[in-house]
Design an enzyme around this catalytic site. Structure first.
Site, PDB file in Angstrom:
ATOM      1  N   TYR A  59       0.569  -1.097   0.462  1.00 42.20           N
ATOM      2  CA  TYR A  59      -0.424  -0.081  -0.068  1.00 42.20           C
ATOM      3  C   TYR A  59       0.717   1.439   0.035  1.00 42.20           C
ATOM      4  O   TYR A  59       1.858   1.873   0.667  1.00 42.20           O
ATOM      5  CB  TYR A  59      -0.629   0.168   0.828  1.00 42.20           C
ATOM      6  CG  TYR A  59      -2.070  -1.403   1.176  1.00 42.20           C
ATOM      7  CD1 TYR A  59      -2.313  -1.831   0.237  1.00 42.20           C
ATOM      8  CD2 TYR A  59      -2.254  -1.412   2.857  1.00 42.20           C
ATOM      9  CE1 TYR A  59      -3.155  -3.027   0.323  1.00 42.20           C
ATOM     10  CE2 TYR A  59      -3.758  -2.709   2.555  1.00 42.20           C
ATOM     11  CZ  TYR A  59      -4.039  -2.981   1.197  1.00 42.20           C
ATOM     12  OH  TYR A  59      -4.877  -4.287   1.336  1.00 42.20           O
TER      13      TYR A  59
HETATM   14  N1  LIG Z   1      -6.800  -8.334   1.007  1.00 39.82           N
HETATM   15  C1  LIG Z   1      -6.847  -7.778   0.342  1.00 39.82           C
HETATM   16  O1  LIG Z   1      -6.523  -8.226  -1.270  1.00 39.82           O
HETATM   17  C2  LIG Z   1      -7.415  -6.268   0.622  1.00 39.82           C
HETATM   18  C3  LIG Z   1      -8.273  -6.258  -1.182  1.00 39.82           C
HETATM   19  C4  LIG Z   1      -8.687  -4.695  -0.438  1.00 39.82           C
HETATM   20  C5  LIG Z   1      -8.710  -4.150   0.363  1.00 39.82           C
HETATM   21  N2  LIG Z   1      -8.054  -4.163   2.100  1.00 39.82           N
HETATM   22  C6  LIG Z   1      -8.026  -4.259   3.104  1.00 39.82           C
HETATM   23  O2  LIG Z   1     -10.320  -3.759   3.279  1.00 39.82           O
HETATM   24  C7  LIG Z   1      -9.795  -2.386   3.872  1.00 39.82           C
HETATM   25  C8  LIG Z   1     -11.186  -1.443   3.020  1.00 39.82           C
HETATM   26  O3  LIG Z   1     -10.944  -2.025   1.425  1.00 39.82           O
HETATM   27  P1  LIG Z   1     -11.729  -0.712   0.596  1.00 39.82           P
HETATM   28  O4  LIG Z   1     -10.747   0.842   0.980  1.00 39.82           O
HETATM   29  O5  LIG Z   1     -12.128  -0.862  -0.657  1.00 39.82           O
HETATM   30  O6  LIG Z   1     -12.936  -1.140   1.738  1.00 39.82           O
HETATM   31  P2  LIG Z   1     -14.837  -0.318   1.849  1.00 39.82           P
HETATM   32  O7  LIG Z   1     -15.059   0.049   2.943  1.00 39.82           O
HETATM   33  O8  LIG Z   1     -15.797  -1.334   1.088  1.00 39.82           O
HETATM   34  O9  LIG Z   1     -14.818   1.367   0.941  1.00 39.82           O
HETATM   35  C9  LIG Z   1     -14.436   1.913   1.197  1.00 39.82           C
HETATM   36  C10 LIG Z   1     -15.515   3.558   0.727  1.00 39.82           C
HETATM   37  O10 LIG Z   1     -16.398   3.294   1.143  1.00 39.82           O
HETATM   38  C11 LIG Z   1     -16.615   5.101   1.405  1.00 39.82           C
HETATM   39  N3  LIG Z   1     -17.496   4.867   2.728  1.00 39.82           N
HETATM   40  C12 LIG Z   1     -16.937   4.040   3.592  1.00 39.82           C
HETATM   41  N4  LIG Z   1     -17.497   4.473   4.430  1.00 39.82           N
HETATM   42  C13 LIG Z   1     -18.483   5.467   3.937  1.00 39.82           C
HETATM   43  C14 LIG Z   1     -20.141   6.120   4.051  1.00 39.82           C
HETATM   44  N5  LIG Z   1     -19.931   6.033   5.569  1.00 39.82           N
HETATM   45  N6  LIG Z   1     -19.701   7.122   3.724  1.00 39.82           N
HETATM   46  C15 LIG Z   1     -19.959   7.028   2.087  1.00 39.82           C
HETATM   47  N7  LIG Z   1     -18.544   6.824   1.884  1.00 39.82           N
HETATM   48  C16 LIG Z   1     -18.223   5.877   2.665  1.00 39.82           C
HETATM   49  C17 LIG Z   1     -15.057   5.612   0.653  1.00 39.82           C
HETATM   50  O11 LIG Z   1     -14.909   6.263   0.996  1.00 39.82           O
HETATM   51  P3  LIG Z   1     -14.593   7.932   2.100  1.00 39.82           P
HETATM   52  O12 LIG Z   1     -13.028   7.877   2.098  1.00 39.82           O
HETATM   53  O13 LIG Z   1     -15.159   9.129   1.606  1.00 39.82           O
HETATM   54  O14 LIG Z   1     -15.405   7.536   3.579  1.00 39.82           O
HETATM   55  C18 LIG Z   1     -14.263   4.736   0.478  1.00 39.82           C
HETATM   56  O15 LIG Z   1     -14.727   4.986  -0.854  1.00 39.82           O
HETATM   57  C19 LIG Z   1      -8.718  -1.455   3.139  1.00 39.82           C
HETATM   58  O16 LIG Z   1      -8.084  -0.781   2.962  1.00 39.82           O
HETATM   59  C20 LIG Z   1      -7.147  -2.908   3.270  1.00 39.82           C
HETATM   60  O17 LIG Z   1      -7.183  -2.757   4.321  1.00 39.82           O
HETATM   61  C21 LIG Z   1      -7.349  -5.609   1.701  1.00 39.82           C
END
Ligand SMILES: NC(=O)c1ccc[n+]([C@@H]2O[C@H](COP(=O)([O-])OP(=O)(O)OC[C@H]3O[C@@H](n4cnc5c(N)ncnc54)[C@H](OP(=O)(O)O)[C@@H]3O)[C@@H](O)[C@H]2O)c1
Length: 330
Positions: A59
């Site tokens: 990351y």
């Molecule tokens: N193992 C793997 O292969 C893998 C792959 C992907 C991710 N990950 C892990 O999973 C974590 C989360 O992944 P992700 O970022 O894809 O997950 P997510 O939680 O599904 O999506 C994040 C998105 O949702 C938005 N969001 C969150 N809360 C919100 C709310 N209350 N209202 C409106 N929008 C909201 C965020 O925008 P805002 O920023 O505006 O809140 C962001 O754009 C990563 O940080 C990482 O640690 C792991």
């Protein structure tokens, strides 16, 4: 905050894990926060009782680990559970032994991760994907040695086929090596392919399930037609991730999105909260790993722990889902 043990371990983790892919460097992805903007979110997470943080060596090419380590410096390390990962290339021009799960890569990348985190031990060290080029026994021996050296407390893994995960658990048992204790997989209301094989396997084997992208990368946080107007939505639409939006919308996804909005309105909650509450109601799930760049959204996520969904709400949200293509591993 609610806490649970991670799988069959005795280690207590908060039921919301803070994903740190959104912290590091905006040069890496335009939706990532730089160091100074990341600190208030990490600090607020700790105020709210979150003790579980997930990052990865890749990351922001290592910056996420460095920012997390710096943010946690003033806190009691004993109270926190820090997870990171290895497998994917870290730099944009990787050398051959920067990638994969050979003993050489695991040893080197673990040392680099500990250096950036500024920690002697990482609580959960996860393999990010299956390495088709290294025997799983070699990887498990390297991870087992890392636990013996006290560089790592527990080992976990991430998206792969269930048959691969079953063979890894079997190899650990056969060779008397440390076992993976957790599965970090892609799982949310519009991506439920994991319910076929992986989640039943995790249940049977006592593996902690910590889903990534629990809000479908933001798709489940607003009416579907608005998603590609967001920074994250635009990024996905303009990169190799465009087909992932199609996967979320396919075979019932749009209808699920509409039903999330409907239930959110009825319960005076946000769509993000209903989507998270659904995951938190799944028995198999220990802690969704949420991604956010906003203190307000983080607070909403924690408040979702208090939302009670009835059996009929859950059925209504789940009913439109049909099988979709695999998103998360090869
Ligand atoms: N193992 C793997 O292969 C893998 C792959 C992907 C991710 N990950 C892990 O999973 C974590 C989360 O992944 P992700 O970022 O894809 O997950 P997510 O939680 O599904 O999506 C994040 C998105 O949702 C938005 N969001 C969150 N809360 C919100 C709310 N209350 N209202 C409106 N929008 C909201 C965020 O925008 P805002 O920023 O505006 O809140 C962001 O754009 C990563 O940080 C990482 O640690 C792991």
């Amino acid at each position: 905050m609610e806490y649970t043990t991670l799988g069959d371990t005795g280690m207590e983790v908060s039921r919301i894990c803070l994903g740190c892919m959104s912290f590091g460097s905006s040069d890496w992805r335009d939706w990532v926060l730089d160091e100074e903007e990341s600190f208030p979110i990490i600090e607020r997470a700790i105020d709210l009782g979150i003790n579980f943080f997930d990052t990865a060596n890749m990351y922001s090419e290592g910056e996420s680990e460095r920012v997390l380590g710096t943010a946690l410096e003033g806190y009691d390390r004993d109270e926190l559970v820090v997870a990171t990962k290895v497998y994917n290339p870290v730099s944009s021009d990787p050398h051959p032994n920067e990638t994969g799960l050979s003993r050489k890569t695991v040893d080197q990348e673990l040392r680099n991760s500990l250096g950036r985190l500024g920690m002697e031990t990482v609580d959960l060290y996860q393999t990010h994907r299956w390495d088709y080029g290294t025997p799983i026994e070699e990887t498990l021996r390297a991870l087992n040695d890392a636990v013996r050296r006290n560089d790592v407390r527990y080992i976990g893994t991430s998206s792969q086929w269930a048959h691969q995960f079953a063979s890894a658990l079997h190899a650990s048992d056969r060779l008397g090596l440390e076992r993976f204790v957790s599965m970090q997989n892609h799982y949310n209301l519009v991506y439920r392919e994991e319910e076929r094989e992986m989640i039943p396997l995790c249940n049977r084997e006592g593996i902690g399930v910590i889903p990534w992208s629990p809000l479908a990368r933001g798709y489940l946080t607003r009416p579907h037609e608005q998603f590609i107007e967001t920074t994250r939505g635009k990024y996905m639409d303009n990169t190799r991730f465009a087909d992932r939006i199609d996967t979320y919308r396919a075979n019932g996804g749009d209808t699920i999105n509409e039903r999330v909005e409907e239930i959110a309105t009825r319960k005076d909650a946000t769509m993000a909260q209903i989507s998270l509450a659904w995951l938190l109601h799944q028995d198999a799930v220990d802690a969704p790993i949420i991604g956010t760049t906003s203190v307000e959204h983080l607070e909403e996520a924690v408040a979702a722990l208090e939302i009670d969904l009835s059996d009929s709400d859950i059925e209504y949200l789940e009913e439109p889902y049909g099988p979709v293509g695999i998103d998360g591993h090869e």
